[in-house]
Design a protein around this motif. Structure first.
Motif, PDB file in Angstrom:
ATOM      1  N   LEU A  12       0.835  -1.208   0.000  1.00 42.62           N
ATOM      2  CA  LEU A  12       0.000   0.000   0.000  1.00 42.62           C
ATOM      3  C   LEU A  12       0.869   1.258   0.000  1.00 42.62           C
ATOM      4  O   LEU A  12       0.525   2.259  -0.641  1.00 42.62           O
ATOM      5  CB  LEU A  12      -0.943  -0.010   1.205  1.00 42.62           C
ATOM      6  CG  LEU A  12      -2.047  -1.071   1.152  1.00 42.62           C
ATOM      7  CD1 LEU A  12      -2.780  -1.153   2.481  1.00 42.62           C
ATOM      8  CD2 LEU A  12      -3.033  -0.793   0.030  1.00 42.62           C
ATOM      9  N   ASP A  26       1.920   1.665  -3.475  1.00 41.90           N
ATOM     10  CA  ASP A  26       0.818   2.244  -4.262  1.00 41.90           C
ATOM     11  C   ASP A  26       0.784   3.762  -4.123  1.00 41.90           C
ATOM     12  O   ASP A  26       0.565   4.487  -5.092  1.00 41.90           O
ATOM     13  CB  ASP A  26      -0.535   1.692  -3.783  1.00 41.90           C
ATOM     14  CG  ASP A  26      -0.766   0.257  -4.237  1.00 41.90           C
ATOM     15  OD1 ASP A  26      -0.035  -0.199  -5.126  1.00 41.90           O
ATOM     16  OD2 ASP A  26      -1.663  -0.390  -3.686  1.00 41.90           O
ATOM     17  N   CYS A  27       0.961   4.222  -2.905  1.00 39.31           N
ATOM     18  CA  CYS A  27       0.840   5.655  -2.628  1.00 39.31           C
ATOM     19  C   CYS A  27       2.004   6.459  -3.184  1.00 39.31           C
ATOM     20  O   CYS A  27       1.828   7.627  -3.562  1.00 39.31           O
ATOM     21  CB  CYS A  27       0.738   5.893  -1.119  1.00 39.31           C
ATOM     22  SG  CYS A  27      -0.789   5.300  -0.384  1.00 39.31           S
ATOM     23  N   SER A  57       5.235   5.136  -5.274  1.00 37.30           N
ATOM     24  CA  SER A  57       6.221   4.199  -5.823  1.00 37.30           C
ATOM     25  C   SER A  57       7.555   4.877  -6.096  1.00 37.30           C
ATOM     26  O   SER A  57       8.616   4.256  -5.999  1.00 37.30           O
ATOM     27  CB  SER A  57       5.690   3.568  -7.112  1.00 37.30           C
ATOM     28  OG  SER A  57       5.401   4.572  -8.076  1.00 37.30           O
ATOM     29  N   TYR A 104       1.014  -7.591  -8.694  1.00 31.92           N
ATOM     30  CA  TYR A 104       2.291  -6.880  -8.765  1.00 31.92           C
ATOM     31  C   TYR A 104       3.358  -7.686  -9.501  1.00 31.92           C
ATOM     32  O   TYR A 104       4.357  -7.133  -9.958  1.00 31.92           O
ATOM     33  CB  TYR A 104       2.798  -6.561  -7.360  1.00 31.92           C
ATOM     34  CG  TYR A 104       1.979  -5.518  -6.642  1.00 31.92           C
ATOM     35  CD1 TYR A 104       2.347  -4.178  -6.650  1.00 31.92           C
ATOM     36  CD2 TYR A 104       0.816  -5.863  -5.969  1.00 31.92           C
ATOM     37  CE1 TYR A 104       1.603  -3.217  -6.003  1.00 31.92           C
ATOM     38  CE2 TYR A 104       0.053  -4.911  -5.319  1.00 31.92           C
ATOM     39  CZ  TYR A 104       0.448  -3.591  -5.342  1.00 31.92           C
ATOM     40  OH  TYR A 104      -0.306  -2.645  -4.708  1.00 31.92           O
TER      41      TYR A 104
END
Length: 269
Positions: A165, A168-169, A171, A245
């Protein structure tokens, strides 16, 4: 009584607050100053704001907002105040203001995972005994837990999700750390923790927690705790999420994760 600051430090342009316990002193309306520690110069001043209740801490705190102190960086500052303990003014611990103030913490935190990899040194090389039976399984790998050398599926799954996560926020923040490679190390161990029928063993550890020793010094019998709903369900969610991923990196590994997730879900059902 003390002035509480972020001892890691602050970035130049972001919000900056300090706090003082309201029950200790009525600080509201009194002044505070941001002092350059080496020179003793006052670079910013303001007033303590009225107290706010911190339910989690079970106390009230007056706060100093020095967010407007921008654009300057330095090795050490302190917050000083005309609030006094006896005859002495209260002063905070030193802190930094720097655009890269969190870098050491950031890289130290991420490097923890690599340092805590089980089996990277000569540790826990034996097979684990399945609790309540004579069966032995090879379940090498995974991260040592923060407080002991056990390896826990539930804690590992939570951490894998936190890392993904975070990826995701932001990278772009992980250009110096291969977060997917680190996550994969834990996922490969979790695959070993799954039984043929889809159930997942809860953890691996010894019967008793060891003393404060290095991991290679823990020589007791490794034991697989019984399967649990929590571990099995956590594997389902984590593997299902993580598989995407790896689809463009290693399609075979992504397939393994997906199949294991379905197998674990079938067991739960």
């Amino acid at each position: 009584m003390e002035i509480l600051v972020n001892q890691i430090g602050y970035t130049p342009e972001e919000a900056k607050f300090a706090y003082i316990q309201a029950d200790s002193v009525d600080a509201a309306g009194k002044t505070f100053s941001v002092i350059e520690k080496d020179s003793g110069k006052c670079l910013f001043s303001g007033e303590w704001k009225k107290s706010v209740e911190d339910a989690a801490a079970g106390d009230s705190y007056c706060y100093a907002d020095f967010s407007e102190f921008r654009g300057q960086t330095g090795t050490e500052y302190v917050i000083s105040s005309d609030v006094k303990t006896g005859s002495e003014s209260v002063t905070s611990f030193p802190f930094k203001i720097s655009s890269n103030v969190y870098d050491d913490l950031y890289f130290s935190t991420l490097n923890y995972f690599k340092l805590s990899r089980c089996g990277q040194g000569v540790c826990h090389t034996g097979k684990a005994l399945v609790y309540g039976s004579s069966e032995e399984r090879d379940v090498q790998g995974g991260w040592h837990d923060a407080g002991d050398y056990g390896r826990y599926v539930v804690a590992g799954a939570k951490t894998v999700m936190d890392l993904l996560l975070a990826y995701d926020c932001s990278s772009e923040s992980f250009t110096k750390f291969d977060i997917l490679a680190e996550v994969r190390f834990e996922l490969e161990w979790m695959l070993k923790m799954q039984r043929e029928d889809g159930a997942v063993y809860h953890k691996i550890s010894c019967y008793h927690f060891c003393a404060f020793i290095n991991p290679e010094e823990e020589k007791d019998q490794l034991v697989l705790a019984p399967v649990s709903t929590a571990a099995t369900a956590d594997l389902v969610g984590t593997f299902a999420y993580a598989a995407s991923y790896f689809e463009d990196i290693d399609v075979e590994f992504a397939r393994k994760l997906t199949e294991a997730a379905f197998k674990a879900q079938a067991y739960l059902d």
